[in-house]
Write a protein that holds these residues in place. Sequence first.
Motif, PDB file in Angstrom:
ATOM      1  N   PHE A  58       0.855  -1.186   0.000  1.00 15.09           N
ATOM      2  CA  PHE A  58       0.000   0.000   0.000  1.00 15.09           C
ATOM      3  C   PHE A  58       0.891   1.235   0.000  1.00 15.09           C
ATOM      4  CE2 PHE A  58       0.799  -1.289   4.320  1.00 15.09           C
ATOM      5  CZ  PHE A  58       0.958  -0.119   5.049  1.00 15.09           C
ATOM      6  N   ARG A  59       0.300   2.386  -0.243  1.00 16.99           N
ATOM      7  CA  ARG A  59       1.082   3.604  -0.385  1.00 16.99           C
ATOM      8  C   ARG A  59       0.565   4.688   0.548  1.00 16.99           C
ATOM      9  NH1 ARG A  59       4.541   3.622  -4.536  1.00 16.99           N
ATOM     10  NH2 ARG A  59       4.795   5.876  -4.318  1.00 16.99           N
ATOM     11  N   ASN A  60       1.512   5.529   0.990  1.00 18.62           N
ATOM     12  CA  ASN A  60       1.147   6.731   1.736  1.00 18.62           C
ATOM     13  C   ASN A  60       2.285   7.736   1.651  1.00 18.62           C
ATOM     14  OD1 ASN A  60      -0.533   8.320   3.567  1.00 18.62           O
ATOM     15  ND2 ASN A  60       1.093   7.993   5.053  1.00 18.62           N
ATOM     16  N   ALA A  61       1.931   8.960   1.406  1.00 15.56           N
ATOM     17  CA  ALA A  61       2.899  10.072   1.393  1.00 15.56           C
ATOM     18  C   ALA A  61       4.117   9.759   0.536  1.00 15.56           C
ATOM     19  CB  ALA A  61       3.315  10.414   2.822  1.00 15.56           C
ATOM     20  N   LEU A  65       4.718   0.823   0.978  1.00 14.68           N
ATOM     21  CA  LEU A  65       4.926   0.067   2.207  1.00 14.68           C
ATOM     22  C   LEU A  65       4.485  -1.380   1.994  1.00 14.68           C
ATOM     23  CD1 LEU A  65       3.501   2.785   4.602  1.00 14.68           C
ATOM     24  CD2 LEU A  65       5.886   2.410   3.990  1.00 14.68           C
ATOM     25  N   SER A  66       5.230  -2.298   2.587  1.00 12.67           N
ATOM     26  CA  SER A  66       5.023  -3.722   2.329  1.00 12.67           C
ATOM     27  C   SER A  66       4.692  -4.455   3.621  1.00 12.67           C
ATOM     28  CB  SER A  66       6.290  -4.325   1.715  1.00 12.67           C
ATOM     29  OG  SER A  66       6.147  -5.707   1.496  1.00 12.67           O
ATOM     30  N   GLY A  67       3.682  -5.320   3.549  1.00 13.22           N
ATOM     31  CA  GLY A  67       3.282  -6.067   4.735  1.00 13.22           C
ATOM     32  C   GLY A  67       2.707  -7.419   4.398  1.00 13.22           C
ATOM     33  N   TYR A 114       3.111  -4.857   8.875  1.00  7.49           N
ATOM     34  CA  TYR A 114       3.938  -4.364   7.767  1.00  7.49           C
ATOM     35  C   TYR A 114       5.277  -3.854   8.286  1.00  7.49           C
ATOM     36  CZ  TYR A 114       2.152   0.240   9.271  1.00  7.49           C
ATOM     37  OH  TYR A 114       1.816   1.352  10.011  1.00  7.49           O
ATOM     38  N   ASP A 115       6.245  -3.786   7.390  1.00  3.87           N
ATOM     39  CA  ASP A 115       7.536  -3.202   7.731  1.00  3.87           C
ATOM     40  C   ASP A 115       7.374  -1.683   7.833  1.00  3.87           C
ATOM     41  OD1 ASP A 115       8.743  -5.716   7.583  1.00  3.87           O
ATOM     42  OD2 ASP A 115       9.234  -5.480   5.458  1.00  3.87           O
ATOM     43  N   ARG A 116       7.860  -1.122   8.936  1.00  4.14           N
ATOM     44  CA  ARG A 116       7.725   0.312   9.126  1.00  4.14           C
ATOM     45  C   ARG A 116       8.439   1.090   8.018  1.00  4.14           C
ATOM     46  NH1 ARG A 116       9.949   2.109  14.692  1.00  4.14           N
ATOM     47  NH2 ARG A 116      11.942   1.833  13.603  1.00  4.14           N
ATOM     48  N   VAL A 139      -3.160   4.310   9.001  1.00  4.89           N
ATOM     49  CA  VAL A 139      -4.490   4.610   8.450  1.00  4.89           C
ATOM     50  C   VAL A 139      -4.569   4.147   6.996  1.00  4.89           C
ATOM     51  CG1 VAL A 139      -6.066   6.471   7.800  1.00  4.89           C
ATOM     52  CG2 VAL A 139      -4.923   6.529  10.025  1.00  4.89           C
ATOM     53  N   ALA A 140      -3.486   4.339   6.245  1.00  3.69           N
ATOM     54  CA  ALA A 140      -3.468   3.878   4.856  1.00  3.69           C
ATOM     55  C   ALA A 140      -3.583   2.355   4.790  1.00  3.69           C
ATOM     56  CB  ALA A 140      -2.187   4.343   4.168  1.00  3.69           C
ATOM     57  N   ALA A 141      -2.931   1.658   5.712  1.00  2.00           N
ATOM     58  CA  ALA A 141      -3.065   0.196   5.766  1.00  2.00           C
ATOM     59  C   ALA A 141      -4.503  -0.199   6.085  1.00  2.00           C
ATOM     60  CB  ALA A 141      -2.112  -0.373   6.808  1.00  2.00           C
ATOM     61  N   ALA A 142      -5.131   0.511   7.018  1.00  2.00           N
ATOM     62  CA  ALA A 142      -6.521   0.224   7.370  1.00  2.00           C
ATOM     63  C   ALA A 142      -7.444   0.475   6.191  1.00  2.00           C
ATOM     64  CB  ALA A 142      -6.934   1.090   8.558  1.00  2.00           C
ATOM     65  N   ARG A 143      -7.160   1.506   5.427  1.00  2.00           N
ATOM     66  CA  ARG A 143      -7.978   1.819   4.246  1.00  2.00           C
ATOM     67  C   ARG A 143      -7.859   0.703   3.212  1.00  2.00           C
ATOM     68  NH1 ARG A 143      -5.449   6.199   2.860  1.00  2.00           N
ATOM     69  NH2 ARG A 143      -6.477   7.401   4.489  1.00  2.00           N
ATOM     70  N   THR A 144      -6.660   0.170   3.057  1.00  2.00           N
ATOM     71  CA  THR A 144      -6.452  -0.951   2.141  1.00  2.00           C
ATOM     72  C   THR A 144      -7.264  -2.165   2.575  1.00  2.00           C
ATOM     73  OG1 THR A 144      -4.232  -0.193   1.558  1.00  2.00           O
ATOM     74  CG2 THR A 144      -4.714  -2.522   1.192  1.00  2.00           C
ATOM     75  N   LEU A 145      -7.247  -2.451   3.872  1.00  2.00           N
ATOM     76  CA  LEU A 145      -8.010  -3.601   4.371  1.00  2.00           C
ATOM     77  C   LEU A 145      -9.506  -3.377   4.211  1.00  2.00           C
ATOM     78  CD1 LEU A 145      -6.118  -4.597   7.645  1.00  2.00           C
ATOM     79  CD2 LEU A 145      -5.862  -5.500   5.335  1.00  2.00           C
TER      80      LEU A 145
END
Length: 376
Positions: A58-61, A65-67, A114-116, A139-145
């Motif tokens: 997922f992406r942010n700013a 980011l990978s998880g 995910y990896d920070r 929040v971006a990870a939560a949006r992806t889920l």
Amino acid sequence: MKMLRSFLCIVRARVGAAMLIVAPSFASGLPPMAAAADQAPPWSASPTTAIVQEEKVFRNAGAELSGTLFLPRGGKALAAVVVTHSASLPLRSQPLYRHLTEMLPPLGIAVMVYDRRGSGKSGGDLKASDYTLLADDAVAAARTLASDPRIDPRRVGIWGLSQGGWLALLAASRSPQIAFAVSASAPVVTPDVQMIFLAANILRVNGYSQADIDQAIATRKAVDDYMRGTIDRSAAQHALDAAKEQPWFKLIYMSETVGDRATSRWRREIAHDPAQTLEKVKVPVLMIYGAADPVVPVATSAGHLRALAADHPNIELAVIAGADHHMETSADPRTQLDPTRSDERPEAPEYFAILASWLTKQGIARFGRNGVDGNP
């Protein structure tokens, strides 16, 4: 009761696995081929809940980011938890997070670890970040889920420990996407106060005198005062110069040179007040601590939370007897405060019981009612 049985099954499975590892060394009559076999032994049974893993990006700013997402095979309308990181444990592979990926999917809860930012397979620069940006990553990870058809978008929350607990609260204060937050071992004091508490305890555990502790505290306060703009840089450096000659200096997490406050990440961090964040959080929150934690001031934090209780019934507090910062019960204080450790993992049964009970009470854990394989 079903939730408790699920937790007990997990504990028994771990004990059983440990016995299988140890047993061959005592069973000299066991054929080598059988001891080394990769396939499951003939007495194995299929678990009620099979946990599957999926890689997620997922992406942010501007950062990718990978998880990894852990979820029960065949699950439907699942709740979900995004994991935010302890400051020193930034990778999804840390043992600290494994209890969540093993415990929560059987309760109908998917888990994203995910990896920070700036660590492992995740892009971005941690040094250029602040707490707000790291919370927005969650929040971006939560949006992806929430966009996943297997996930109930109304039941996506955050679990974080220590600094990750601050981030869990901050994410919940910044996004209506977050339905709940579990904040473990996150003090309700500013980061500078927490670090003074930690530094003093490190010196106590290592046998230093009260005079040494007082000097260490004064040194940290001098640098913090410079970062706040109440003393000049030369005064802070003078305190550092006196302290850096002491044998304990390398134990208190300080640089030998005072950084420029205009660009200092620490200056931004000590401006963070978790009490102000809590005032803005309206969703259910579990604040959970270990009573034997030498890292954060639990008694002070619990006092602040009790004072907030009347106006914030959404916040629940639990302090676990015998548990430390990572909800361990077997580590001695020196081991707990060893900065080179990376094998921390929860052990306190009360922690597991309270976490599962609270998630069930909030309607997050719904074992047996989410279309999970083997469940009605």
